[in-house]
Design a protein around this motif. Structure first.
Motif, PDB file in Angstrom:
ATOM      1  N   ASP A  86       0.829  -1.209   0.000  1.00  0.00           N
ATOM      2  CA  ASP A  86       0.000   0.000   0.000  1.00  0.00           C
ATOM      3  C   ASP A  86       0.861   1.256   0.000  1.00  0.00           C
ATOM      4  O   ASP A  86       1.943   1.274   0.580  1.00  0.00           O
ATOM      5  CB  ASP A  86      -0.912   0.035   1.241  1.00  0.00           C
ATOM      6  CG  ASP A  86      -1.968  -1.055   1.183  1.00  0.00           C
ATOM      7  OD1 ASP A  86      -2.055  -1.710   0.125  1.00  0.00           O
ATOM      8  OD2 ASP A  86      -2.677  -1.233   2.175  1.00  0.00           O
ATOM      9  N   GLU A  87       0.327   2.311  -0.658  1.00  0.00           N
ATOM     10  CA  GLU A  87       0.947   3.631  -0.577  1.00  0.00           C
ATOM     11  C   GLU A  87      -0.169   4.642  -0.367  1.00  0.00           C
ATOM     12  O   GLU A  87      -1.349   4.301  -0.417  1.00  0.00           O
ATOM     13  CB  GLU A  87       1.690   3.961  -1.896  1.00  0.00           C
ATOM     14  CG  GLU A  87       2.931   3.131  -2.124  1.00  0.00           C
ATOM     15  CD  GLU A  87       3.606   3.493  -3.449  1.00  0.00           C
ATOM     16  OE1 GLU A  87       3.559   4.675  -3.827  1.00  0.00           O
ATOM     17  OE2 GLU A  87       4.155   2.583  -4.086  1.00  0.00           O
ATOM     18  N   ASP A  88       0.236   5.878  -0.151  1.00  0.00           N
ATOM     19  CA  ASP A  88      -0.733   6.960  -0.024  1.00  0.00           C
ATOM     20  C   ASP A  88      -1.836   6.599   0.972  1.00  0.00           C
ATOM     21  O   ASP A  88      -3.016   6.747   0.690  1.00  0.00           O
ATOM     22  CB  ASP A  88      -1.330   7.283  -1.410  1.00  0.00           C
ATOM     23  CG  ASP A  88      -1.971   8.670  -1.435  1.00  0.00           C
ATOM     24  OD1 ASP A  88      -1.815   9.416  -0.438  1.00  0.00           O
ATOM     25  OD2 ASP A  88      -2.622   8.974  -2.439  1.00  0.00           O
ATOM     26  N   GLU A  89      -1.418   6.110   2.130  1.00  0.00           N
ATOM     27  CA  GLU A  89      -2.341   5.750   3.216  1.00  0.00           C
ATOM     28  C   GLU A  89      -3.398   4.740   2.796  1.00  0.00           C
ATOM     29  O   GLU A  89      -4.566   4.854   3.156  1.00  0.00           O
ATOM     30  CB  GLU A  89      -3.014   7.004   3.776  1.00  0.00           C
ATOM     31  CG  GLU A  89      -2.029   7.858   4.562  1.00  0.00           C
ATOM     32  CD  GLU A  89      -2.425   9.326   4.544  1.00  0.00           C
ATOM     33  OE1 GLU A  89      -3.311   9.682   3.752  1.00  0.00           O
ATOM     34  OE2 GLU A  89      -1.837  10.087   5.324  1.00  0.00           O
ATOM     35  N   GLY A  90      -2.986   3.765   1.994  1.00  0.00           N
ATOM     36  CA  GLY A  90      -3.892   2.685   1.641  1.00  0.00           C
ATOM     37  C   GLY A  90      -4.806   2.982   0.467  1.00  0.00           C
ATOM     38  O   GLY A  90      -5.565   2.124   0.030  1.00  0.00           O
ATOM     39  N   ARG A  91      -4.698   4.180  -0.075  1.00  0.00           N
ATOM     40  CA  ARG A  91      -5.595   4.521  -1.194  1.00  0.00           C
ATOM     41  C   ARG A  91      -4.973   4.158  -2.548  1.00  0.00           C
ATOM     42  O   ARG A  91      -5.624   4.230  -3.570  1.00  0.00           O
ATOM     43  CB  ARG A  91      -5.931   6.012  -1.143  1.00  0.00           C
ATOM     44  CG  ARG A  91      -6.745   6.384   0.100  1.00  0.00           C
ATOM     45  CD  ARG A  91      -7.099   7.837   0.065  1.00  0.00           C
ATOM     46  NE  ARG A  91      -5.892   8.645  -0.126  1.00  0.00           N
ATOM     47  CZ  ARG A  91      -5.917   9.924  -0.506  1.00  0.00           C
ATOM     48  NH1 ARG A  91      -7.060  10.524  -0.741  1.00  0.00           N
ATOM     49  NH2 ARG A  91      -4.797  10.586  -0.640  1.00  0.00           N
ATOM     50  N   TYR A 109       1.877  -6.138 -12.543  1.00  0.00           N
ATOM     51  CA  TYR A 109       1.195  -5.656 -11.342  1.00  0.00           C
ATOM     52  C   TYR A 109      -0.219  -5.199 -11.686  1.00  0.00           C
ATOM     53  O   TYR A 109      -0.482  -4.737 -12.792  1.00  0.00           O
ATOM     54  CB  TYR A 109       1.942  -4.459 -10.747  1.00  0.00           C
ATOM     55  CG  TYR A 109       3.300  -4.789 -10.199  1.00  0.00           C
ATOM     56  CD1 TYR A 109       3.435  -5.329  -8.936  1.00  0.00           C
ATOM     57  CD2 TYR A 109       4.444  -4.543 -10.944  1.00  0.00           C
ATOM     58  CE1 TYR A 109       4.678  -5.624  -8.415  1.00  0.00           C
ATOM     59  CE2 TYR A 109       5.705  -4.836 -10.439  1.00  0.00           C
ATOM     60  CZ  TYR A 109       5.812  -5.379  -9.176  1.00  0.00           C
ATOM     61  OH  TYR A 109       7.039  -5.668  -8.671  1.00  0.00           O
ATOM     62  N   LYS A 110      -1.092  -5.326 -10.702  1.00  0.00           N
ATOM     63  CA  LYS A 110      -2.387  -4.654 -10.791  1.00  0.00           C
ATOM     64  C   LYS A 110      -2.367  -3.522  -9.772  1.00  0.00           C
ATOM     65  O   LYS A 110      -1.901  -3.705  -8.654  1.00  0.00           O
ATOM     66  CB  LYS A 110      -3.528  -5.616 -10.469  1.00  0.00           C
ATOM     67  CG  LYS A 110      -4.899  -4.962 -10.639  1.00  0.00           C
ATOM     68  CD  LYS A 110      -6.018  -5.958 -10.434  1.00  0.00           C
ATOM     69  CE  LYS A 110      -6.238  -6.249  -8.956  1.00  0.00           C
ATOM     70  NZ  LYS A 110      -7.444  -7.092  -8.735  1.00  0.00           N
ATOM     71  N   ILE A 111      -2.836  -2.362 -10.183  1.00  0.00           N
ATOM     72  CA  ILE A 111      -2.829  -1.203  -9.291  1.00  0.00           C
ATOM     73  C   ILE A 111      -4.243  -0.694  -9.114  1.00  0.00           C
ATOM     74  O   ILE A 111      -4.961  -0.496 -10.092  1.00  0.00           O
ATOM     75  CB  ILE A 111      -1.937  -0.071  -9.863  1.00  0.00           C
ATOM     76  CG1 ILE A 111      -0.500  -0.573 -10.002  1.00  0.00           C
ATOM     77  CG2 ILE A 111      -2.013   1.174  -8.992  1.00  0.00           C
ATOM     78  CD1 ILE A 111       0.422   0.433 -10.650  1.00  0.00           C
ATOM     79  N   GLU A 112      -4.640  -0.515  -7.851  1.00  0.00           N
ATOM     80  CA  GLU A 112      -5.942   0.084  -7.557  1.00  0.00           C
ATOM     81  C   GLU A 112      -5.730   1.459  -6.939  1.00  0.00           C
ATOM     82  O   GLU A 112      -4.977   1.600  -5.977  1.00  0.00           O
ATOM     83  CB  GLU A 112      -6.729  -0.811  -6.586  1.00  0.00           C
ATOM     84  CG  GLU A 112      -7.151  -2.138  -7.193  1.00  0.00           C
ATOM     85  CD  GLU A 112      -7.925  -3.001  -6.204  1.00  0.00           C
ATOM     86  OE1 GLU A 112      -8.366  -4.084  -6.601  1.00  0.00           O
ATOM     87  OE2 GLU A 112      -8.072  -2.569  -5.029  1.00  0.00           O
ATOM     88  N   MET A 113      -6.405   2.451  -7.513  1.00  0.00           N
ATOM     89  CA  MET A 113      -6.275   3.819  -7.020  1.00  0.00           C
ATOM     90  C   MET A 113      -7.638   4.355  -6.616  1.00  0.00           C
ATOM     91  O   MET A 113      -8.535   4.490  -7.453  1.00  0.00           O
ATOM     92  CB  MET A 113      -5.675   4.718  -8.115  1.00  0.00           C
ATOM     93  CG  MET A 113      -4.346   4.223  -8.670  1.00  0.00           C
ATOM     94  SD  MET A 113      -3.828   5.177 -10.130  1.00  0.00           S
ATOM     95  CE  MET A 113      -3.021   6.553  -9.322  1.00  0.00           C
ATOM     96  N   GLU A 114      -7.758   4.700  -5.344  1.00  0.00           N
ATOM     97  CA  GLU A 114      -8.979   5.355  -4.880  1.00  0.00           C
ATOM     98  C   GLU A 114      -9.032   6.759  -5.488  1.00  0.00           C
ATOM     99  O   GLU A 114      -8.016   7.260  -5.964  1.00  0.00           O
ATOM    100  CB  GLU A 114      -8.961   5.464  -3.342  1.00  0.00           C
ATOM    101  CG  GLU A 114      -8.864   4.139  -2.604  1.00  0.00           C
ATOM    102  CD  GLU A 114     -10.195   3.408  -2.574  1.00  0.00           C
ATOM    103  OE1 GLU A 114     -11.210   3.993  -3.006  1.00  0.00           O
ATOM    104  OE2 GLU A 114     -10.212   2.237  -2.144  1.00  0.00           O
ATOM    105  N   PRO A 115     -10.195   7.399  -5.471  1.00  0.00           N
ATOM    106  CA  PRO A 115     -10.282   8.780  -5.983  1.00  0.00           C
ATOM    107  C   PRO A 115      -9.227   9.674  -5.348  1.00  0.00           C
ATOM    108  O   PRO A 115      -9.064   9.671  -4.129  1.00  0.00           O
ATOM    109  CB  PRO A 115     -11.696   9.223  -5.579  1.00  0.00           C
ATOM    110  CG  PRO A 115     -12.473   7.952  -5.549  1.00  0.00           C
ATOM    111  CD  PRO A 115     -11.504   6.890  -5.062  1.00  0.00           C
ATOM    112  N   GLY A 116      -8.499  10.391  -6.175  1.00  0.00           N
ATOM    113  CA  GLY A 116      -7.477  11.307  -5.683  1.00  0.00           C
ATOM    114  C   GLY A 116      -6.174  10.648  -5.302  1.00  0.00           C
ATOM    115  O   GLY A 116      -5.210  11.333  -4.961  1.00  0.00           O
ATOM    116  N   ALA A 117      -6.091   9.324  -5.377  1.00  0.00           N
ATOM    117  CA  ALA A 117      -4.864   8.630  -4.955  1.00  0.00           C
ATOM    118  C   ALA A 117      -3.695   9.016  -5.855  1.00  0.00           C
ATOM    119  O   ALA A 117      -3.874   9.371  -7.025  1.00  0.00           O
ATOM    120  CB  ALA A 117      -5.081   7.132  -4.976  1.00  0.00           C
TER     121      ALA A 117
END
Lengths: 183, 183
Positions: A86-91, A109-117
């Motif tokens: 995780d990076e950016d506090e888990g987002r 890799y698969k990357i998941e990005m929360e809004p604004g991540a």
DNA sequence: GACATATGTATACTTTAATAAACATCAAGA
DNA sequence: TCTTGATGTTTATTAAAGTATACATATGTC
């Protein structure tokens, strides 16, 4: 690593059977003990280079051909047990789908990005190429002084030897596939 | 075999220096101990495949590139200490000039034949090619049902997967160079 | 100049690769 | 049926690969 032992196991057994040799024959020709050869053919050994060398020399074959993988593959990687960071506090979450393998030369890799991540990477070593595909959502990617906004289905290729950033500027979850190719 | 250890030593050191890494860095990235890495770089180690694999994976390079020989060679083989085997009651002498080497794929012999000397070889394994050059004198060579009489300077190439014969039909010493190429 | 940090080297120890010999298995041949 | 020989497997031992720790040597920095 056991990949390599399997290759060696396969190739040695193949050579030995093609030439109709016994383990004793090979042991005599190579100077490697019968027991060790049996272990190697079963893929249960972790031989040293000198042992592989002796086998290659005795069998009059090349070092690399002994380590060649057999033609066919059929291998499943489950995303269930893919390790992730995780990076950016888990987002910003990175899942290793296919780990690096010296035979293959790349990893996925698969990357998941929360809004604004957001994620920033320093320059990697020379000769690294990144290939990013947007699976879902949108992403903005910068490398050096270049910028690009990608939408679903878009793919971007760039060399990773410069600082680069991944950002999700939308209000929804974004998913990426990232291929890192080395050398 | 130490050939291979030298290659690995050279390649690893090269990679490490190009990337400005310390032994500690490499140890951390690969999971191989610093001491072992130092040994390897000095060419004083005989690592196992799993160790080489760990280095390749950690350094994000291929297995085979780690074992690649550096570009330049400069290696002397003295015919003084070349081992030799006798046949035909010592009148047919085979000297190993350059022994087989898995990187190279072939070996070189010098053959001395007294007047009337004779040697017969059974069929080798598939994919062996013989290249004979007459250095001095004359020789008659048969392979399968083919025959050829060679004079000084002549060279004959034939596949060794059939029974073949070397014969000196002259009254003088005959010297040959024989290259055995595998696979 | 003394201290701190980083880097490669040498040493003691643990793990395991490799060997050698005994064992099991099986297929002729007498 | 009982040998005999050939082949692969198991087991006990030895040799060496690999690790962890301590040591030496530089290279700044206060």
């Amino acid at each position: 690593m056991e990949q390599m032992s399997r290759n060696l196991a396969f190739q040695l057994k193949k050579i030995r059977q093609q030439r109709h040799l016994s383990l004793d024959d090979v042991a005599k020709a190579t100077g490697v003990s019968k027991a060790q050869l049996a272990q190697i053919e079963k893929g249960e050994a972790n031989p040293t280079v000198s042992t592989i060398w002796k086998i290659a020399a005795g069998m009059r074959t090349s070092f690399s051909s002994l380590l060649q993988p057999p033609t066919a593959h059929f291998m499943k990687y489950s995303s269930k047990d893919a390790p992730h960071v995780d990076e950016d506090e888990g987002r910003y979450r990175v899942y290793s789908i296919i780990p690096y393998n010296p035979e293959r030369g790349w990893e996925l890799y698969k990357i998941e990005m929360e809004p604004g991540a957001f994620s920033r990477s320093e320059a990697h070593t020379e000769g690294v190429e990144e290939t990013v595909t947007v699976i879902q959502g949108q992403a903005t990617i910068s490398a050096g002084d270049m910028h690009e906004k990608l939408e679903e289905g878009d793919t971007l290729v760039f060399s990773g030897h410069q600082p680069h950033e991944y950002k999700n500027t939308t209000e929804a979850l974004t998913i990426l596939h990232l291929i890192l190719q080395y050398k």
